[in-house]
Enzyme design. Structure first.
Site, PDB file in Angstrom:
ATOM      1  N   CYS A  11       0.869  -1.171   0.000  1.00  0.00           N
ATOM      2  CA  CYS A  11       0.000   0.000   0.000  1.00  0.00           C
ATOM      3  C   CYS A  11       0.909   1.225   0.000  1.00  0.00           C
ATOM      4  O   CYS A  11       2.106   1.112  -0.240  1.00  0.00           O
ATOM      5  CB  CYS A  11      -1.001  -0.014   1.147  1.00  0.00           C
ATOM      6  SG  CYS A  11      -0.310   0.147   2.784  1.00  0.00           S
ATOM      7  N   CYS A  87      -4.314  -0.670  -1.289  1.00  0.00           N
ATOM      8  CA  CYS A  87      -4.658   0.749  -1.244  1.00  0.00           C
ATOM      9  C   CYS A  87      -6.034   0.949  -1.867  1.00  0.00           C
ATOM     10  O   CYS A  87      -6.570   0.060  -2.523  1.00  0.00           O
ATOM     11  CB  CYS A  87      -3.597   1.580  -1.941  1.00  0.00           C
ATOM     12  SG  CYS A  87      -3.026   0.849  -3.467  1.00  0.00           S
ATOM     13  N   CYS A  95      -1.698   3.556  -6.052  1.00  0.00           N
ATOM     14  CA  CYS A  95      -1.220   2.236  -5.637  1.00  0.00           C
ATOM     15  C   CYS A  95       0.118   1.953  -6.314  1.00  0.00           C
ATOM     16  O   CYS A  95       0.291   2.260  -7.492  1.00  0.00           O
ATOM     17  CB  CYS A  95      -2.202   1.154  -6.046  1.00  0.00           C
ATOM     18  SG  CYS A  95      -3.751   1.201  -5.155  1.00  0.00           S
TER      19      CYS A  95
END
Length: 168
Positions: A11, A87, A95
């Site tokens: 993430c 994410c 991302c």
């Protein structure tokens, strides 16, 4: 026994969602998987609410540190079999993209660290992120890795991120 599959959760900040996913898979993967986490722009520390939630749920948190994904792209790093971004594209969060040959999927989860509100609302956001990740990881670990072809496996990985079954 075969070597475990290496799984990297990516993430942005590597302070909450990817840390939660790493803990969940390392406990729930029963030696079949080895989880790692990293961020494209790591915060440098794990969010205290993430650590508190994991400890409350009896997860080992000794592994937990915020790290850059470049650590896993360096020579000598474990070779990844799977890379999952967690994410949240819906929140216009960028991302990271993982180069190479591992199987990849996007399992977007809203960032609990970005929640404004009371402490109770923030804790609830972390609990919800944990629930979503735990559900997805539970489905993932139950997939028949040895008997499913790559195309079918990729389809299932993508479906896990899109169509999370509703809690009963």
């Amino acid at each position: 026994m075969n070597d475990p599959y290496n799984v990297l959760f990516l993430c942005t900040g590597n302070s909450a969602r990817s840390i939660l996913a790493e803990a969940i898979l390392n406990r729930g993967g029963a030696g079949k998987f080895r989880a790692y986490s990293a961020g494209s722009h790591p915060k440098g520390e794990v969010h205290p609410y993430a650590l508190q939630l994991l400890k409350t749920l009896n997860h080992d948190t000794s592994f937990a540190r915020s790290k850059d994904w470049q650590e896993f792209a360096a020579a000598g790093a474990p070779e990844m079999n799977f890379v999952f971004t967690v994410c949240d594209n819906a929140a216009n969060e960028s991302c990271p993209v993982w180069p190479g040959q591992p199987m990849t999927a996007h399992w977007g989860v809203p960032d609990p660290a970005a929640v404004d509100g009371t402490d109770a609302e923030k804790h609830l956001a972390f609990a919800e992120a944990y629930r979503m990740l735990n559900n997805r990881i539970s489905i993932f670990v139950s997939l028949p890795m040895n008997t499913i072809d790559k195309l079918a496996l990729q389809k299932r990985l993508d479906e896990i991120g899109r169509d999370l079954p509703k809690a009963g």
